[in-house]
Motif scaffolding. Sequence first.
Motif, PDB file in Angstrom:
ATOM      1  N   VAL A 260       0.260  13.367 -21.547  1.00  0.00           N
ATOM      2  CA  VAL A 260      -0.738  12.569 -20.860  1.00  0.00           C
ATOM      3  C   VAL A 260      -1.623  11.969 -21.948  1.00  0.00           C
ATOM      4  N   GLN A 280      -3.112   7.969 -16.628  1.00  0.00           N
ATOM      5  CA  GLN A 280      -4.384   8.030 -15.924  1.00  0.00           C
ATOM      6  C   GLN A 280      -5.122   9.343 -16.173  1.00  0.00           C
ATOM      7  N   GLN A 281      -4.400  10.425 -16.291  1.00  0.00           N
ATOM      8  CA  GLN A 281      -5.047  11.706 -16.513  1.00  0.00           C
ATOM      9  C   GLN A 281      -5.282  11.923 -18.005  1.00  0.00           C
ATOM     10  N   TRP A 294      -9.658  18.917 -18.226  1.00  0.00           N
ATOM     11  CA  TRP A 294      -9.388  17.533 -17.888  1.00  0.00           C
ATOM     12  C   TRP A 294     -10.686  16.739 -18.040  1.00  0.00           C
ATOM     13  N   ASP A 296     -11.976  14.363 -16.389  1.00  0.00           N
ATOM     14  CA  ASP A 296     -12.705  14.033 -15.163  1.00  0.00           C
ATOM     15  C   ASP A 296     -13.134  15.264 -14.369  1.00  0.00           C
ATOM     16  N   GLN A 324      -4.629  19.184 -10.019  1.00  0.00           N
ATOM     17  CA  GLN A 324      -4.268  17.905 -10.624  1.00  0.00           C
ATOM     18  C   GLN A 324      -2.802  17.541 -10.366  1.00  0.00           C
TER      19      GLN A 324
END
Length: 358
Positions: A260, A280-281, A294, A296, A324
Amino acid sequence: MIRLENITKTYPGNARHAINSLNININQGEICTFVGPSGCGKTTTLRMINRLDVPDGGEVYIQGEPLSTADIIQVRRKIGFVMQSPALFPHRTVAENIATVPRLLKWDKRAISRRIDELVTLMSLDPLLLKRYPHQLSGGQQSRVSIARALAADPPILLMDEPFAAIDPVVRVKLQEELLALQARLHKTIILVTHDINEAIRLGDRIAIFQEGGILAQFATPDQILSHPASDFVRNFIGPEPALKRLGRLRVGDLPRHDVTLIDADGRRLPAEFPLLTAQQVLVLDGDRRPLRWQDSDEPASLRLVRDEQSLLHAYNDLLSAPQGVLVRVTEEGRYAGVLDSSLLSAALQQHTGGRHD
């Protein structure tokens, strides 16, 4: 390595065969698991390989030598035996238990001491346990000591009669992992009796499924058995969801690596080494490339880690509750090793066609 040729056995007072015309070849360096319902002859067969039981007909060969004419003492020195109960000598310390066979073989004290140290490391035993007695150990520790004792004289063959049967499920899985790791290093010829088809599938290079009357219902690789059961008995014995059972044979480290987006704790972008599973992650790594969180989410529970040596079935179970939808792979040292999701597990299952997960 080991050949059983037309083996037959009937016990007095029992009209049904314990073993009925059994023919099996077990290759050097493989794990062969014997599985089947109670009373089907799997333990009897194991006992015949080290002459604790004698067939009524047929012959057992070890390295081409028939046991009926062999010096059985010399044969047994080539065989380590792990019983269903660890069966450690209660009046001997852990060190004395491990040293049992080397002492019988009259090894000198320094050689025995070195071998004990090697096996303590090999079996992940705490050296502080060496002076304790069996009743002072947990079930998992007793199992490790039992295996260490069986390996003490470095025999090429290891016979294991339900070695993890009395262990709780969590420790049992750990001991299974350790046995596979041990085999990857030592390449012993191992025959393991179990009543658990999942354990047989996970551990065995090949599986012998027995049915009542000492009949060999099927002898094949786990993937061959799961995809092509030889009879309704085998199909019913292996049970539902054979695809999930296949996942138990593969390790996370067998999957192709994917990334990622990676950043360090200061927000600087880190280069991706492998194809991106998703951009995106964003995963935050520390200076030693250990996953922190993560980007976010500040919730530690949202970061789910899976070790490369764990099975894909373990990963599948973790994925079901991963917020996730992604697991972060880590090495044994806890360093980042990629990511996986359900699509990668599905692809691995479709592409897997058999073979040992070494």
